[in-house]
Design a protein around this motif. Structure first.
Motif, mmCIF file in Angstrom:
data_model
loop_
_atom_site.group_PDB
_atom_site.id
_atom_site.type_symbol
_atom_site.label_atom_id
_atom_site.label_comp_id
_atom_site.label_asym_id
_atom_site.label_seq_id
_atom_site.Cartn_x
_atom_site.Cartn_y
_atom_site.Cartn_z
ATOM 1 N N VAL A 270 -0.456 -4.981 -0.693
ATOM 2 C CA VAL A 270 -1.082 -3.889 -1.440
ATOM 3 C C VAL A 270 -0.570 -2.540 -0.938
ATOM 4 C CG1 VAL A 270 -3.269 -2.667 -1.744
ATOM 5 C CG2 VAL A 270 -3.166 -5.129 -2.103
ATOM 6 N N PHE A 271 -0.233 -2.475 0.352
ATOM 7 C CA PHE A 271 0.158 -1.209 0.962
ATOM 8 C C PHE A 271 1.645 -0.895 0.782
ATOM 9 C CE2 PHE A 271 -3.511 -2.921 3.160
ATOM 10 C CZ PHE A 271 -4.400 -1.877 3.016
ATOM 11 N N ASP A 272 2.378 -1.803 0.124
ATOM 12 C CA ASP A 272 3.778 -1.557 -0.212
ATOM 13 C C ASP A 272 3.800 -0.876 -1.574
ATOM 14 O OD1 ASP A 272 6.470 -1.522 -0.558
ATOM 15 O OD2 ASP A 272 6.776 -3.678 -0.362
ATOM 16 N N GLY A 273 3.457 0.425 -1.584
ATOM 17 C CA GLY A 273 3.139 1.179 -2.795
ATOM 18 C C GLY A 273 3.979 0.909 -4.015
ATOM 19 N N SER A 274 5.298 1.209 -3.994
ATOM 20 C CA SER A 274 6.129 1.090 -5.188
ATOM 21 C C SER A 274 6.290 -0.369 -5.618
ATOM 22 C CB SER A 274 7.511 1.711 -4.931
ATOM 23 O OG SER A 274 8.150 1.073 -3.830
#
Length: 301
Positions: A270-274
């Motif tokens: 989830v924290f791997d934005g793109s």
């Protein structure tokens, strides 16, 4: 009477669901004097009262209510969410609710908030390693304590997703998470099972009269063992959940049927934005779920 680190009394008002815990603690002036974890509480209260004004306390209430709506408020084991004190420290650090939401919408792991050392990248990494955690909020009253220790990666991921959704859809539905109540969840699970040709397996057992914070980790270990055995047998597990209600403990697992009707696709953090945004866009026709910090898509084959 319940037991955690030491005995405490839980009282319930007759004819209502209002409960309160009466927890004994030693009066101390510094964290070095404490004999049990709850002895810090007066220190926390003093810090909050000295550092938050009335407007910021209102912002804390908004943040707590937002987290409640998304089922990630509360440090108890069954929730693994944000404690009240953690909410107060987040507002103390960022100033208001909207700034907290903006931060988590853009955050990357590890997340480290240290009010004495700053947030430079090198220090974030070393502090995260020191506490062996990917989400660290150093307690300003006790530098050896991580206030965010109880927050699970899944709750942290849900906070990131909820924050992004609220920013992209700044309306009541984004704040209140309409359509995802406990009652709605049953319907969603049954539709998921029927639409994708999956099987729902449920185990329900009677439990002893012990604290939920003691029972919940035991239930989690049992679920992990079941999942490992199911996967060893060659079945794909799409979704699993556990719950407690009174003296009943329940584990539910959704798996594929013998004839494959659906496919589970593992996505990015989830924290791997793109990449997370790309995964959402490329699986619009699928059901997106969060397992831990990672996105998954269930797709009809």
């Amino acid at each position: 009477m319940n037991y955690a680190e030491h005995p405490y009394i839980k009282i319930t008002r007759a004819g209502s669901r209002i409960t309160a815990d009466i927890v004994p603690a030693f009066k101390i002036n510094d964290a070095s004097e404490m004999a049990s974890a709850v002895d810090r509480t007066p220190l926390h209260n003093a810090f909050v009262n000295s550092n938050l004004n009335d407007r910021e306390k209102d912002q804390v209430r908004v943040l707590k209510y937002f987290l409640q709506q998304h089922y990630i408020y509360g440090a108890e084991a069954r929730i693994g969410g944000f404690s009240g004190y953690l909410c107060e420290l987040l507002v103390y650090h960022f100033g208001d609710f909207s700034s907290v939401v903006n931060y988590f919408a853009e955050s990357k792991l590890p997340i480290v908030l240290d009010y004495n050392k700053g947030r430079e990248k090198e220090k974030r990494e070393s502090i995260a390693k020191e506490f062996n955690s990917r989400f660290v909020v150093v307690d300003p009253t006790d530098r050896n304590r991580n206030v965010a220790a109880a927050v699970s990666l899944e709750s942290l991921a849900r906070m990131a997703v909820a924050s992004r959704n609220l920013i992209s859809n700044p309306n009541k539905n984004g704040f209140y998470r309409k359509g995802y109540s406990d009652e709605d969840a049953v319907g969603w699970i049954l539709r998921l099972r029927d639409s994708f040709g999956l099987d729902l397996h449920t185990i329900s057992v009677t439990t002893e009269s012990i604290s939920e914070d003691t029972l919940w980790p035991q239930l989690s270990r049992l679920k992990r063992n079941l999942l490992a055995r199911i996967k060893t047998a060659g079945f794909e597990v799409f979704l699993s959940a556990q719950g407690l209600s009174g003296k009943r403990a329940v584990i539910s697992i959704i798996t594929e049927r013998c004839a494959h009707g659906a496919e589970l696709r593992r996505g990015p953090s989830v924290f791997d934005g793109s990449n997370a945004h790309t995964f959402y866009k490329s699986h619009k026709g699928s059901v997106i779920i969060i397992d831990g910090e990672r996105l998954h898509a269930i797709k009809i084959c």
